[in-house]
Design a protein around this motif. Structure first.
Motif, PDB file in Angstrom:
ATOM      1  N   ARG A  23      23.401 -44.053 -54.517  1.00  0.00           N
ATOM      2  CA  ARG A  23      22.661 -45.102 -55.068  1.00  0.00           C
ATOM      3  C   ARG A  23      22.931 -45.118 -56.644  1.00  0.00           C
ATOM      4  NH1 ARG A  23      15.934 -45.006 -54.293  1.00  0.00           N
ATOM      5  NH2 ARG A  23      16.417 -46.735 -56.275  1.00  0.00           N
ATOM      6  N   ARG A 117       6.904 -36.906 -55.018  1.00  0.00           N
ATOM      7  CA  ARG A 117       8.347 -37.437 -55.578  1.00  0.00           C
ATOM      8  C   ARG A 117       8.609 -36.931 -57.183  1.00  0.00           C
ATOM      9  NH1 ARG A 117       9.415 -43.288 -54.579  1.00  0.00           N
ATOM     10  NH2 ARG A 117       9.260 -43.728 -52.266  1.00  0.00           N
ATOM     11  N   PRO A 123      10.700 -36.059 -52.113  1.00  0.00           N
ATOM     12  CA  PRO A 123      11.810 -36.663 -52.118  1.00  0.00           C
ATOM     13  C   PRO A 123      11.197 -36.962 -53.759  1.00  0.00           C
ATOM     14  CG  PRO A 123      11.961 -38.237 -50.585  1.00  0.00           C
ATOM     15  CD  PRO A 123      10.871 -37.508 -50.369  1.00  0.00           C
ATOM     16  N   ALA A 125      13.684 -39.729 -54.981  1.00  0.00           N
ATOM     17  CA  ALA A 125      13.587 -41.386 -54.275  1.00  0.00           C
ATOM     18  C   ALA A 125      14.218 -41.232 -54.012  1.00  0.00           C
ATOM     19  CB  ALA A 125      14.379 -42.399 -55.492  1.00  0.00           C
ATOM     20  N   CYS A 126      13.711 -42.689 -52.646  1.00  0.00           N
ATOM     21  CA  CYS A 126      14.377 -43.533 -51.485  1.00  0.00           C
ATOM     22  C   CYS A 126      16.130 -42.875 -51.300  1.00  0.00           C
ATOM     23  CB  CYS A 126      14.223 -44.196 -50.665  1.00  0.00           C
ATOM     24  SG  CYS A 126      11.675 -44.641 -50.925  1.00  0.00           S
ATOM     25  N   ALA A 127      16.419 -42.275 -50.778  1.00  0.00           N
ATOM     26  CA  ALA A 127      17.992 -42.037 -50.266  1.00  0.00           C
ATOM     27  C   ALA A 127      18.302 -41.045 -51.462  1.00  0.00           C
ATOM     28  CB  ALA A 127      18.502 -43.315 -49.606  1.00  0.00           C
ATOM     29  N   VAL A 128      17.544 -40.410 -51.345  1.00  0.00           N
ATOM     30  CA  VAL A 128      17.832 -39.358 -52.793  1.00  0.00           C
ATOM     31  C   VAL A 128      17.469 -38.210 -51.875  1.00  0.00           C
ATOM     32  CG1 VAL A 128      18.294 -38.614 -54.855  1.00  0.00           C
ATOM     33  CG2 VAL A 128      17.946 -40.751 -54.869  1.00  0.00           C
ATOM     34  N   GLN A 129      18.900 -37.217 -51.556  1.00  0.00           N
ATOM     35  CA  GLN A 129      18.484 -35.853 -51.293  1.00  0.00           C
ATOM     36  C   GLN A 129      17.595 -34.754 -51.804  1.00  0.00           C
ATOM     37  OE1 GLN A 129      21.734 -33.906 -50.294  1.00  0.00           O
ATOM     38  NE2 GLN A 129      21.978 -32.323 -49.333  1.00  0.00           N
TER      39      GLN A 129
ATOM     40  N   ASN B  66      25.834 -49.350 -51.761  1.00  0.00           N
ATOM     41  CA  ASN B  66      25.244 -48.432 -52.740  1.00  0.00           C
ATOM     42  C   ASN B  66      24.269 -47.846 -52.432  1.00  0.00           C
ATOM     43  OD1 ASN B  66      27.556 -50.045 -53.937  1.00  0.00           O
ATOM     44  ND2 ASN B  66      25.882 -51.372 -55.275  1.00  0.00           N
ATOM     45  N   ASP B 159      16.970 -34.740 -44.258  1.00  0.00           N
ATOM     46  CA  ASP B 159      17.567 -34.016 -45.593  1.00  0.00           C
ATOM     47  C   ASP B 159      16.647 -32.566 -44.530  1.00  0.00           C
ATOM     48  OD1 ASP B 159      17.861 -35.913 -47.758  1.00  0.00           O
ATOM     49  OD2 ASP B 159      15.899 -35.279 -47.935  1.00  0.00           O
ATOM     50  N   CYS B 207       8.992 -44.566 -49.032  1.00  0.00           N
ATOM     51  CA  CYS B 207      10.470 -45.130 -48.120  1.00  0.00           C
ATOM     52  C   CYS B 207      10.733 -45.584 -46.892  1.00  0.00           C
ATOM     53  CB  CYS B 207      11.544 -43.309 -48.660  1.00  0.00           C
ATOM     54  SG  CYS B 207      11.472 -42.892 -50.176  1.00  0.00           S
TER      55      CYS B 207
END
Lengths: 262, 253
Positions: A23, A117, A123, A125-129, B66, B159, B207
Motif C-alpha cells: 500500500r 486494529r 491487522p 489496516a486492511c492488506a497490511v500484514q 498498490n 496472514d 476489511c
C-alpha cells in the motif's frame, strides 16, 4: 498449458512478496489517530476516578453518575437522594459504576474493531500484514468474553437514562446554564450511541426471520438500523462529549470556570 | 490525453516470481485492466490475467493494485497521478498459478461445505409464500459477485495460512447468514457457523466490507448479526431459559 489439478506443484504457493504491504497511501494514520483518541479516553478516565470534584449544584459529572455512595456523594448528587452504598465506602463514586459503561464500550463491536486494529495491530489496516505469528480470534478466553456485550448493553440503557435524568434536573434548576446544555447534548449522544448498538439491533428484531409477523418490532429494527449505520461516528462523538461534559462540570466545581451562566 | 505510466507487475509461476517494470501508454477513461491488456498486446504477450465482463459484475479480475484488493476493470487510471508507479500483484491469500492468476479453489471447497437451502419437509416447491420484508436482508447478500476479495483481504487467512482449514471466510459466513435469516430455512446453521466455519475467528475489523465492490455491508449486516445469533444459541443464559420456558423450538423466530 498450466496444470490445474490439485497436485500440480505450481499451484501450491502464494506470491512471495517480501514486504509487509504494498500500500502506498497513509494506511497507518487512522490506527495512529485511533490509538491517540482511545488512549486519551483511558487516561482521562483514570484521572476522573481519582478526582473528587464531581458535583456543583445542579450539575453532576457524568463519570460519577449515578452517585451511589453515602460518604463521597454530596446530598444533591445522589440519585433520588438515595445512597444504597453505605458509609463504609470512602473511595471514588465513579469506581462503583464505571465498569458498566466501560464494559459496554470495551465489548462494543465498533470499539473492538478500533482497538484490535490500533492497539493489537490485528491487522493494523486492511492488506497490511499483522505482526503476530498465531491468531485464534474470539474463540477462546479471554476474547470469548466479548459475547457478554448484550448484558453491558442492558446496563448502558440504565446509565443512559440516568444521564438524561441528570440533564433534565439541570434544565429545571438552571435552564440558562452552559453546563445544562452540555449535559443535554451529552445525554442525547450517549443514548443515541447506546441505541445504535449492534446488540440492540439484534434484540429489537434482528433475531427474527419473519419480520412480517412482528410489524412493531420490525419498525423498531428499521429505526435502530438507521442509527446503527452511524455507530462509529456516534461512538466517537459520545466518547468526546462524555469526556467534555465531565471535565466541564469538574472545572466548574473547582471554580476554574466561573461566570454567571456557567 | 495520453501519457506514459510506470507499472510494476508481478510475473512468475507458482509463487516464485518478481515485480517487473513496464512503461506503458495510458489514455483518458481507461482502467487498470485496459493497461494490463495493453501490456499483453505490446510488451508481454504471455502475461496471464483472468478477466471476463469488464463491467464489475463477473468478479474475475480481482487483483491487488498498490497493495489494495481491487477489481482491475473498476479501478480508473484517473485515480492515480501521472508520476505514480502503479504496482499490480495477484491476490495474496491464494496460490499463484501464473502472473496475476490465482487458484481460488479454496473458495469453491468452502462453498461446498455450506449446507444448501433446507426448507421444511411439509412445504413443497411452489408453496413458498413470503413477504418482501422477510427476504430483504438476504437479498443484499445475493449481490455478491464472488470476486473473493473479502476472503483475500481477511487477515485470519491472509496472514495465517494454517487457519484455512477451520475458517470459511467472510464470503461463506455471509452465505450462512443469508440462509439462517431465510424464513423457510430450517437447518441449524448457528452451531455450524461457530464450530465448522470458524465464525469465532472473525474479529470484525471490517476489511471485507471495505473491499467489497458491491458495497455489501458484510460485517454489519451478516457477520455481526450471525455472531449475535450464535450468542443467543450458545452464550446467553436468559435466551436459553426463555426458550426452555416458552418451548420455542426455533428460538422464537
Amino acid at each position: 498449458m498450466t496444470q490445474t489439478t490439485p497436485d500440480a506443484p505450481v499451484r501450491r504457493q502464494r506470491a512471495q512478496v517480501k514486504v509487509r504491504t504494498l500500500r502506498t497511501d497513509r494506511w497507518w494514520l487512522t490506527p495512529f489517530l485511533t490509538f491517540l483518541g482511545l488512549s486519551s479516553f483511558l487516561v482521562y478516565g483514570v484521572w476522573a476516578i481519582i478526582d473528587n470534584s464531581i458535583f456543583v449544584d445542579p450539575y453532576i459529572a457524568p463519570f460519577a453518575s449515578p452517585c451511589l455512595a453515602e460518604v463521597t456523594c454530596p446530598e444533591g448528587a445522589r440519585l433520588f437522594g438515595w445512597a444504597p452504598i453505605g458509609d463504609w465506602y470512602t473511595l471514588s463514586p465513579g469506581l462503583l459504576i464505571l465498569a458498566l459503561p466501560g464494559g459496554f464500550r470495551l465489548t462494543c463491536y465498533y470499539y473492538r474493531k478500533s482497538y484490535y486494529r490500533s492497539f493489537w495491530l490485528s491487522p493494523p489496516a486492511c492488506a497490511v500484514q499483522e505482526p503476530h505469528g498465531k491468531y485464534t480470534g474470539e474463540r477462546r478466553f479471554p476474547l470469548i468474553m466479548q459475547n457478554v456485550h448484550r448484558y453491558f448493553f442492558y446496563a448502558a440503557i440504565l446509565i443512559g437514562l440516568i444521564l438524561a435524568w441528570d440533564a433534565v434536573l439541570a434544565l429545571v434548576h438552571k435552564p440558562l446554564g452552559l453546563g445544562t446544555w452540555i449535559l443535554i447534548v451529552n445525554a442525547i449522544l450517549i443514548n443515541a450511541y447506546t441505541l445504535s448498538c449492534h446488540s440492540c439491533r439484534h434484540i429489537t428484531a434482528g433475531r427474527l426471520n419473519h419480520f412480517s409477523r412482528h410489524p412493531l418490532r420490525y419498525r423498531a429494527w428499521t429505526f435502530v438500523s438507521k442509527l446503527n449505520a452511524k455507530h462509529q461516528p456516534l461512538a466517537w462523538a459520545s466518547m468526546f462529549s462524555v469526556m467534555g461534559a465531565d471535565l466541564y462540570v469538574r472545572l466548574v466545581a473547582k471554580g476554574i470556570i466561573a461566570f454567571p451562566y456557567a | 490525453m495520453s501519457y506514459k505510466a510506470k507499472f510494476k507487475v508481478w510475473r512468475g509461476e507458482g509463487g516464485e516470481g518478481k515485480l517487473e517494470d513496464f512503461t506503458v501508454e495510458v489514455n483518458e477513461g481507461e482502467v487498470v485492466l485496459d493497461i494490463i491488456h495493453r501490456l499483453q498486446a505490446t510488451q508481454a504477450p504471455d502475461l496471464a490475467v483472468r478477466w471476463n465482463c469488464k463491467a464489475g459484475k463477473c468478479g474475475s479480475c480481482s487483483m491487488e493494485i498498490n497493495g489494495k484488493p481491487r477489481l482491475g476493470c473498476m479501478t480508473r487510471m484517473s485515480t492515480f497521478s501521472e508520476d505514480e508507479t502503479i504496482t499490480v500483484t495477484p491476490m495474496r491469500t491464494f496460490p499463484v498459478i501464473k502472473d496475476l492468476v490465482t487458484d481460488v479453489s479454496y473458495n469453491y471447497q468452502k462453498a461446498r461445505e455450506v449446507q444448501s437451502f433446507t426448507p421444511p419437509s411439509s412445504v413443497r416447491p411452489g408453496e413458498y409464500r413470503m413477504k418482501q420484508v422477510d427476504v430483504e436482508r438476504s437479498q443484499e447478500f445475493r449481490k455478491c459477485i464472488e470476486c473473493f476479495m473479502c476472503n483475500n483481504v481477511c487477515h485470519v487467512i491472509r496472514d495465517h495460512e494454517e487457519n484455512k482449514t477451520n475458517f470459511s471466510g467472510p464470503r461463506f459466513l455471509m452465505r450462512i447468514a443469508e440462509l439462517d435469516m431465510h424464513p423457510y430455512d430450517v437447518a441449524d446453521r448457528q452451531d455450524a457457523a461457530q464450530e465448522e466455519h470458524g465464525l469465532g475467528y472473525c474479529n470484525i475489523t471490517k476489511c471485507c466490507t471495505e473491499v467489497c465492490p458491491e458495497h455489501i455491508k458484510i460485517t454489519d449486516n451478516a457477520l455481526i448479526p450471525m455472531k449475535e445469533r450464535v450468542v443467543d444459541r450458545r452464550y446467553d443464559p436468559l435466551v436459553w431459559l426463555g426458550n426452555k420456558i416458552f418451548r420455542r423450538g426455533d428460538n422464537g423466530k
